[in-house]
Scaffold this motif. Structure first.
Motif, PDB file in Angstrom:
ATOM      1  N   SER A   1     100.406  54.482   7.587  1.00 51.16           N
ATOM      2  CA  SER A   1      99.654  55.642   8.087  1.00 51.16           C
ATOM      3  C   SER A   1     100.153  56.005   9.485  1.00 51.16           C
ATOM      4  CB  SER A   1      98.161  55.316   8.112  1.00 51.16           C
ATOM      5  OG  SER A   1      97.424  56.399   8.608  1.00 51.16           O
ATOM      6  N   PRO A   2     101.261  56.738   9.588  1.00 53.39           N
ATOM      7  CA  PRO A   2     101.856  57.054  10.893  1.00 53.39           C
ATOM      8  C   PRO A   2     100.929  57.812  11.829  1.00 53.39           C
ATOM      9  CG  PRO A   2     103.357  57.582   9.093  1.00 53.39           C
ATOM     10  CD  PRO A   2     102.038  57.303   8.476  1.00 53.39           C
ATOM     11  N   THR A   3      99.969  58.549  11.298  1.00 47.87           N
ATOM     12  CA  THR A   3      99.085  59.355  12.143  1.00 47.87           C
ATOM     13  C   THR A   3      97.868  58.584  12.647  1.00 47.87           C
ATOM     14  OG1 THR A   3      97.849  60.156  10.206  1.00 47.87           O
ATOM     15  CG2 THR A   3      99.762  61.437  10.901  1.00 47.87           C
ATOM     16  N   MET A   4      97.738  57.340  12.238  1.00 48.06           N
ATOM     17  CA  MET A   4      96.547  56.568  12.582  1.00 48.06           C
ATOM     18  C   MET A   4      96.510  56.213  14.070  1.00 48.06           C
ATOM     19  SD  MET A   4      95.138  53.172  10.627  1.00 48.06           S
ATOM     20  CE  MET A   4      93.498  52.523  10.917  1.00 48.06           C
ATOM     21  N   GLY A   5      97.686  56.017  14.678  1.00 54.00           N
ATOM     22  CA  GLY A   5      97.724  55.648  16.090  1.00 54.00           C
ATOM     23  C   GLY A   5      97.726  54.141  16.264  1.00 54.00           C
ATOM     24  N   THR A   6      98.487  53.666  17.245  1.00 55.05           N
ATOM     25  CA  THR A   6      98.641  52.223  17.453  1.00 55.05           C
ATOM     26  C   THR A   6      97.317  51.531  17.719  1.00 55.05           C
ATOM     27  OG1 THR A   6     100.877  52.559  18.345  1.00 55.05           O
ATOM     28  CG2 THR A   6      99.783  50.467  18.857  1.00 55.05           C
ATOM     29  N   GLU A   7      96.466  52.123  18.546  1.00 56.81           N
ATOM     30  CA  GLU A   7      95.210  51.468  18.908  1.00 56.81           C
ATOM     31  C   GLU A   7      94.342  51.189  17.682  1.00 56.81           C
ATOM     32  OE1 GLU A   7      96.402  54.173  20.295  1.00 56.81           O
ATOM     33  OE2 GLU A   7      96.886  53.542  22.351  1.00 56.81           O
ATOM     34  N   TRP A   8      94.203  52.192  16.806  1.00 54.05           N
ATOM     35  CA  TRP A   8      93.354  52.005  15.632  1.00 54.05           C
ATOM     36  C   TRP A   8      93.960  51.017  14.639  1.00 54.05           C
ATOM     37  CZ3 TRP A   8      88.493  52.923  15.600  1.00 54.05           C
ATOM     38  CH2 TRP A   8      87.966  53.932  16.397  1.00 54.05           C
ATOM     39  N   THR A   9      95.286  50.966  14.548  1.00 54.03           N
ATOM     40  CA  THR A   9      95.899  49.991  13.646  1.00 54.03           C
ATOM     41  C   THR A   9      95.669  48.565  14.147  1.00 54.03           C
ATOM     42  OG1 THR A   9      98.053  50.080  14.782  1.00 54.03           O
ATOM     43  CG2 THR A   9      97.707  51.608  12.959  1.00 54.03           C
ATOM     44  N   ILE A  10      95.691  48.380  15.458  1.00 51.48           N
ATOM     45  CA  ILE A  10      95.426  47.055  16.030  1.00 51.48           C
ATOM     46  C   ILE A  10      93.969  46.660  15.796  1.00 51.48           C
ATOM     47  CG2 ILE A  10      95.256  45.785  18.206  1.00 51.48           C
ATOM     48  CD1 ILE A  10      97.721  47.338  19.157  1.00 51.48           C
ATOM     49  N   ILE A  11      93.053  47.585  15.988  1.00 54.41           N
ATOM     50  CA  ILE A  11      91.637  47.298  15.731  1.00 54.41           C
ATOM     51  C   ILE A  11      91.423  46.952  14.259  1.00 54.41           C
ATOM     52  CG2 ILE A  11      89.330  48.347  15.660  1.00 54.41           C
ATOM     53  CD1 ILE A  11      90.184  50.011  18.130  1.00 54.41           C
ATOM     54  N   PHE A  12      92.076  47.691  13.385  1.00 47.94           N
ATOM     55  CA  PHE A  12      91.984  47.434  11.947  1.00 47.94           C
ATOM     56  C   PHE A  12      92.450  46.009  11.627  1.00 47.94           C
ATOM     57  CE2 PHE A  12      93.787  47.738   7.611  1.00 47.94           C
ATOM     58  CZ  PHE A  12      92.680  48.223   6.924  1.00 47.94           C
ATOM     59  N   ALA A  13      93.571  45.596  12.236  1.00 53.50           N
ATOM     60  CA  ALA A  13      94.092  44.248  12.007  1.00 53.50           C
ATOM     61  C   ALA A  13      93.133  43.190  12.534  1.00 53.50           C
ATOM     62  CB  ALA A  13      95.463  44.103  12.679  1.00 53.50           C
ATOM     63  N   ALA A  14      92.541  43.433  13.696  1.00 55.36           N
ATOM     64  CA  ALA A  14      91.624  42.461  14.292  1.00 55.36           C
ATOM     65  C   ALA A  14      90.388  42.258  13.418  1.00 55.36           C
ATOM     66  CB  ALA A  14      91.209  42.919  15.688  1.00 55.36           C
ATOM     67  N   VAL A  15      89.895  43.325  12.824  1.00 50.22           N
ATOM     68  CA  VAL A  15      88.731  43.213  11.931  1.00 50.22           C
ATOM     69  C   VAL A  15      89.058  42.312  10.743  1.00 50.22           C
ATOM     70  CG1 VAL A  15      87.255  44.485  10.322  1.00 50.22           C
ATOM     71  CG2 VAL A  15      87.718  45.420  12.601  1.00 50.22           C
ATOM     72  N   PHE A  16      90.253  42.464  10.182  1.00 47.45           N
ATOM     73  CA  PHE A  16      90.634  41.615   9.064  1.00 47.45           C
ATOM     74  C   PHE A  16      90.831  40.156   9.498  1.00 47.45           C
ATOM     75  CE2 PHE A  16      91.144  45.269   6.388  1.00 47.45           C
ATOM     76  CZ  PHE A  16      91.023  44.751   5.104  1.00 47.45           C
ATOM     77  N   MET A  17      91.290  39.938  10.731  1.00 47.63           N
ATOM     78  CA  MET A  17      91.397  38.565  11.228  1.00 47.63           C
ATOM     79  C   MET A  17      90.029  37.905  11.270  1.00 47.63           C
ATOM     80  SD  MET A  17      94.225  38.720  14.301  1.00 47.63           S
ATOM     81  CE  MET A  17      95.910  39.265  13.980  1.00 47.63           C
ATOM     82  N   VAL A  18      89.031  38.644  11.716  1.00 44.54           N
ATOM     83  CA  VAL A  18      87.673  38.104  11.763  1.00 44.54           C
ATOM     84  C   VAL A  18      87.197  37.746  10.357  1.00 44.54           C
ATOM     85  CG1 VAL A  18      85.261  38.646  12.268  1.00 44.54           C
ATOM     86  CG2 VAL A  18      87.059  39.314  13.878  1.00 44.54           C
ATOM     87  N   LEU A  19      87.388  38.635   9.407  1.00 42.38           N
ATOM     88  CA  LEU A  19      86.966  38.371   8.035  1.00 42.38           C
ATOM     89  C   LEU A  19      87.700  37.166   7.453  1.00 42.38           C
ATOM     90  CD1 LEU A  19      86.876  42.011   6.583  1.00 42.38           C
ATOM     91  CD2 LEU A  19      84.918  40.589   7.232  1.00 42.38           C
ATOM     92  N   TYR A  20      88.977  37.053   7.774  1.00 40.76           N
ATOM     93  CA  TYR A  20      89.825  36.004   7.213  1.00 40.76           C
ATOM     94  C   TYR A  20      89.312  34.615   7.566  1.00 40.76           C
ATOM     95  CZ  TYR A  20      94.280  33.618   6.122  1.00 40.76           C
ATOM     96  OH  TYR A  20      95.250  32.797   5.611  1.00 40.76           O
ATOM     97  N   VAL A  21      88.969  34.411   8.837  1.00 47.03           N
ATOM     98  CA  VAL A  21      88.662  33.053   9.270  1.00 47.03           C
ATOM     99  C   VAL A  21      87.171  32.789   9.469  1.00 47.03           C
ATOM    100  CG1 VAL A  21      88.853  33.424  11.759  1.00 47.03           C
ATOM    101  CG2 VAL A  21      89.501  31.206  10.783  1.00 47.03           C
TER     102      VAL A  21
END
Length: 471
Positions: free
Chosen positions: A141-161
């Motif tokens: 999703s090139p239009t999502m923006g770096t900040e939102w992609t990082i937040i998205f990844a962090a949310v999945f890290m929380v769910l993962y562990v």
């Protein structure tokens, strides 16, 4: 984007997160017991094989060829040493954390210094995993923006562990590795075919070497000091990181711990080779002046691999989870150290249980990492990973070796000086080198470890710390 790609991504993410939640719920009421060799290997590789081993390796190979292999080669060597040298003495200490061992041997001051500085080193690597995960999402999703992609990844890290804990991370790590191997083998084989086989890959490296004046086929393309330092950083970092120690300390017995580490040592290096092939191919079909090298692997999957949409989506989902799993495992290690060595050990626990406090700390650690990752700190993934490993090694390696093999022979004040001086030398020199303020002839890990060891040997030579001999 093709709907089938989105379906594949969603399938991979749902499978991984669903298993994490299931294993967490299943273990919550179960009797606590040690993990088997498969889960030990899953926890080690589920954390160690992440964005740096995949996305970061392809990025570095795009610019430096075979020297990108050092992350996975160093990780493999570290797992081998962990299995053959460290498993038995670590487990004999009967302490759940590395910094706890240091505190028992050298006193509270050394323990606090080790906790803080080791956590800083581990934290830096979480940044690299968030950056790697953002590279996956940005291609999707090139239009999502770096900040939102990082937040998205962090949310999945929380769910993962948070929902799975250490055992959940190990079990999920096994599934993640299966998906990751399918992803990297598929990408590597396709890239090799497009390069024209092994001879074509060698020709490509020869061409890039002549064009750029640096040897793409050499493991020391960036210089012996830099690349050897990368390997040493990986070895020391793995041996002194709580997450990997936690994997072997939580095993049913020494045999399961050793086998899990050995399996990790055997399986890890191939991941790097497949990533290198992709990086080399992408340099042949893109313009290095305008192409973002960190998207070499993800861009290859979407635009050059000719994979069916669903498979491409599953591969992208696996790569995203690879970064997420590593960052989550590292956050778990930091939370474990802080909770046990600061909060629980000093009777500062609140109404929250120890498990709930660990989960809260994981969320806080990842929130801080997310905030920092959204700043212009740079996007060279492996540089952060190598610096992180080196810093952890310079903090804990010297005092850990002496407490395992020369117990009671060094006073606590020498250990404290070793921890602080070694880590600060590595951190300052590493940061200056990372931002091109200072050019070092070798990796910062060498002077950092040297300073730490010199201080510990000075303490050993003083002959004043002889508690173990008098007991």
């Amino acid at each position: 984007m093709d709907v089938s790609v989105i379906i594949g991504i969603a399938a991979a993410l749902i499978l991984i997160v669903g298993l994490a939640i299931y294993t967490g719920a299943k273990k919550s009421g179960a009797k606590k017991e040690g993990t088997n060799a498969a889960v030990v290997a899953g926890l080690i590789m589920g954390t160690l094989v992440g964005g740096s081993s995949t996305v970061g390796t392809a990025q570095l190979a795009y610019n430096y060829g075979m020297s990108a292999w050092w992350f996975t080669l160093g990780a493999s060597a570290a797992c081998l040493i962990l299995a053959l040298v460290y498993v038995r003495p670590l487990r004999a200490c009967a302490c759940p954390t590395l910094v706890g061992m240091i505190k028992q041997e050298y006193g509270p001051a050394a323990g606090i210094a080790a906790t803080v500085l080791n956590s800083v080193g581990t934290f830096i690597n979480i940044l690299s995993q968030l950056l790697a995960a953002s590279a996956v999402v940005l291609v999707i999703s090139p239009t999502m923006g770096t900040e939102w992609t990082i937040i998205f990844a962090a949310v999945f890290m929380v769910l993962y562990v948070v929902f799975g804990g250490a055992k959940g991370a190990g079990i999920v790590g096994i599934l993640k590795l299966v998906l990751l191997y399918v992803a990297m083998v598929s990408c590597g084989v396709i890239a090799l075919g497009k390069l024209g086989g092994v001879s074509g890959a060698l020709d490509a490296m020869e061409h890039f070497s002549a064009e750029l004046g640096r040897n793409f086929s050499s493991l020391f393309c960036r210089g012996v000091g830099t690349d050897a330092g990368a390997c040493v950083s990986l070895i020391l970092g793995v041996l002194t990181t709580q997450t990997y120690a936690q994997a072997v300390l939580g095993a049913k017995n020494d045999a399961h711990a050793r086998t899990g580490a050995l399996v990790s040592a055997v399986l890890i290096p191939a991941i790097g080779i497949f990533g290198i092939l992709v990086g080399l191919y992408m340099r042949t079909v893109t313009d290095p002046g305008t192409f973002a090298a960190k998207t070499a692997l993800t861009g290859f999957i979407l635009n050059y691999s000719n994979m069916p949409g669903v498979l491409a989506g599953i591969v992208l989902g696996a790569l995203f989870i690879a970064s997420v799993g590593t960052g989550a495992g590292l956050a778990l290690g930091i939370a474990t150290m802080i909770n046990r060595e600061f909060i629980q050990a000093h009777g500062k626990a609140s109404k929250l249980s120890a498990d709930a406090m660990s989960k809260l700390l994981i969320v806080l650690v990842l929130a801080l990492a997310t905030a920092l990752s959204c700043t212009p700190i740079g996007d060279t993934i492996l540089k952060f990973a190598f610096m992180s490993m080196g810093l952890r090694g310079c903090t804990v390696f010297a005092p850990l070796c002496f407490l395992l093999w020369a117990k009671g022979r060094v006073e606590g004040k020498y250990a404290l000086w070793s921890i602080v001086s070694g880590s600060l030398v590595a951190l300052v020199l590493g940061v200056l080198n990372l931002f091109n303020v200072l050019t070092l002839p070798c990796d910062a890990v060498f002077p950092g470890v040297a300073v730490g060891l010199i201080v510990m040997f000075a303490g050993f030579a003083s002959g004043k710390g002889r508690r173990a001999l008098s007991n």
